[in-house]
Write a protein that holds these residues in place. Sequence first.
Motif, PDB file in Angstrom:
ATOM      1  N   ALA A  61      -4.155  -1.185  -8.137  1.00  0.00           N
ATOM      2  CA  ALA A  61      -4.449  -0.076  -7.207  1.00  0.00           C
ATOM      3  C   ALA A  61      -5.177   1.000  -7.988  1.00  0.00           C
ATOM      4  O   ALA A  61      -4.742   1.380  -9.083  1.00  0.00           O
ATOM      5  N   GLN A  85      -1.610  -1.133 -12.441  1.00  0.00           N
ATOM      6  CA  GLN A  85      -1.621  -2.599 -12.339  1.00  0.00           C
ATOM      7  C   GLN A  85      -0.200  -3.107 -12.273  1.00  0.00           C
ATOM      8  O   GLN A  85       0.654  -2.700 -13.064  1.00  0.00           O
ATOM      9  N   LYS A  86       0.057  -3.996 -11.307  1.00  0.00           N
ATOM     10  CA  LYS A  86       1.407  -4.552 -11.145  1.00  0.00           C
ATOM     11  C   LYS A  86       1.393  -6.013 -11.584  1.00  0.00           C
ATOM     12  O   LYS A  86       0.466  -6.748 -11.234  1.00  0.00           O
ATOM     13  N   ARG A 110      -7.123  -1.218  -3.305  1.00  0.00           N
ATOM     14  CA  ARG A 110      -6.158  -2.193  -3.841  1.00  0.00           C
ATOM     15  C   ARG A 110      -6.844  -3.553  -3.879  1.00  0.00           C
ATOM     16  O   ARG A 110      -7.390  -4.014  -2.877  1.00  0.00           O
ATOM     17  N   ALA A 169       2.268   1.665  -3.425  1.00  0.00           N
ATOM     18  CA  ALA A 169       1.238   2.097  -4.388  1.00  0.00           C
ATOM     19  C   ALA A 169       0.892   3.568  -4.157  1.00  0.00           C
ATOM     20  O   ALA A 169       0.716   4.334  -5.109  1.00  0.00           O
ATOM     21  N   SER A 177      -2.034  -7.411  -8.897  1.00  0.00           N
ATOM     22  CA  SER A 177      -2.427  -6.384  -7.937  1.00  0.00           C
ATOM     23  C   SER A 177      -2.815  -5.111  -8.696  1.00  0.00           C
ATOM     24  O   SER A 177      -2.042  -4.619  -9.516  1.00  0.00           O
ATOM     25  N   SER A 205      -6.811  -7.677  -5.513  1.00  0.00           N
ATOM     26  CA  SER A 205      -6.086  -8.776  -6.131  1.00  0.00           C
ATOM     27  C   SER A 205      -7.023  -9.326  -7.213  1.00  0.00           C
ATOM     28  O   SER A 205      -8.057  -9.927  -6.911  1.00  0.00           O
ATOM     29  N   TYR A 211      -8.874   5.188  -2.303  1.00  0.00           N
ATOM     30  CA  TYR A 211      -7.856   4.310  -2.874  1.00  0.00           C
ATOM     31  C   TYR A 211      -8.336   2.886  -2.623  1.00  0.00           C
ATOM     32  O   TYR A 211      -8.785   2.572  -1.505  1.00  0.00           O
ATOM     33  N   GLN A 258      -8.452  -3.808  -0.122  1.00  0.00           N
ATOM     34  CA  GLN A 258      -7.956  -2.769   0.793  1.00  0.00           C
ATOM     35  C   GLN A 258      -8.600  -1.446   0.369  1.00  0.00           C
ATOM     36  O   GLN A 258      -8.614  -1.103  -0.822  1.00  0.00           O
ATOM     37  N   ASP A 272       0.839  -1.217   0.000  1.00  0.00           N
ATOM     38  CA  ASP A 272       0.000   0.000   0.000  1.00  0.00           C
ATOM     39  C   ASP A 272       0.867   1.258   0.000  1.00  0.00           C
ATOM     40  O   ASP A 272       0.563   2.236  -0.689  1.00  0.00           O
TER      41      ASP A 272
END
Length: 432
Positions: A396, A382-383, A353, A240, A394, A355, A351, A425, A237
């Motif tokens: 965010a 996006q990761k 986050r 991000a 992941s 998955s 915000y 999150q 977090d």
Amino acid sequence: MPDKPLKVGLAGLGTVGGALARLMAARRDDFVARTGRSPEIVAFSARSDGDRALPLEGAVFFADPVTMAEKADIDVFVELIGGAEGPAYAAVKAALARGVPVVTANKAMLAAHGLELAEMAERSGVSLAYEAAVGGGVPVIKTLREALAGNRILRVSGILNGTCNYILSRMETERLPFDVCLKEAQRLGYAEADPTFDVGGFDTAHKLSILASLAFGARIDAGAVTVEGIETITLADLAAADDLGFRIKLLGVAARTDHGVEQRVHPTMIAKSSALAQTMGVLNAVTIDGDAVGALTLIGPGAGGAATASAVAADLVDLARGAVAPAFGRPVGALVEAERASLQRHEGGYYVRLSVLDKPGSLAAIARRMADRAISMESIVQKRAGGDDAAYVSVALITHATTETAIREALALTLQDGVVRDKPQLIRIERA
Ligand code: HSE
């Protein structure tokens, strides 16, 4: 002729009590010059009377602080024991009942019993002073009660817990795990005896309820504070937030809204350029919005022995001069009952986050649920999956302003759709 003494009874010789004894000895001449009275610790109470290398020569030891409050020949009772109930509360009541003014740093006790204690002080015609209870060395109580008395206060927001700010700052800058940073904060004397009060947001909530009372001329309503702690904040977090131009801080916010007074404590995303975002380590910061003065921010050491003792000493100077002010800025009978605003109606950016299942249509499904509730997205990062399961990535995202109800409903539906796993999150964004 020798100066008239100010006979102090000191209850509690922990980090702050010890620092106060040293500070009073070191600043004695200045205290006399300011007040014409010479401060003497004539009685003290602690877990033991063992040698602490403190300047307490000649002071009478009391094993029980309540007995000291009832019997000692003192001009002021300084309560640095802590805890909402138990000996601190009993001893403060005993002192006030006897007409002995009290100086305390005990935010938990004030949040729970502040009005009762303020009424007792009024009846006895003495002060209940507590500059050290909020913001450590930052003089936010006097600022709200005295310096800004000509304003209608609209909002108070701030970083009010040094331990949490220290932990979040260390996690972010050193990429250290939460537990390691908490242990450091404890070692440095910032944390409460039970650190869940810090990391769970309760210490901030106690302080916020006191500030809200002073700011809005309202009766303390600690039960009205929504509280979320920092335990769920991860390094992911923090990273991000950094990518998106924010920092995460544990904020306490008390604000007048169209539907009542909002009081909330939670991890918050704030723009890196803001004063609150730049407040790092054990520092506290409070921004106060007044109708006449505009926005004012105080920043300084929020915890630790010397900084907190500095605030206690300021209260002692006031007392030595004979100042008696209503504890919450006006007599208890003149404080109003503020209407509580529901958090569900809170409006702001968020915000999130998630998955997310890495397959065509996942993001579209999330976007659809957001659009159905008129939630507009400001940015998405996006990761690539690097963790235990390559099927998930992941994501965010930041939303434009929406309501708490709308975002929570949209997220519940994306979970039902099966395109995300785990609880998302969710962190509120605050203009600061
Ligand atoms: N535990 C508190 C903090 C001490 O970390 O801010 C000061 O109230």
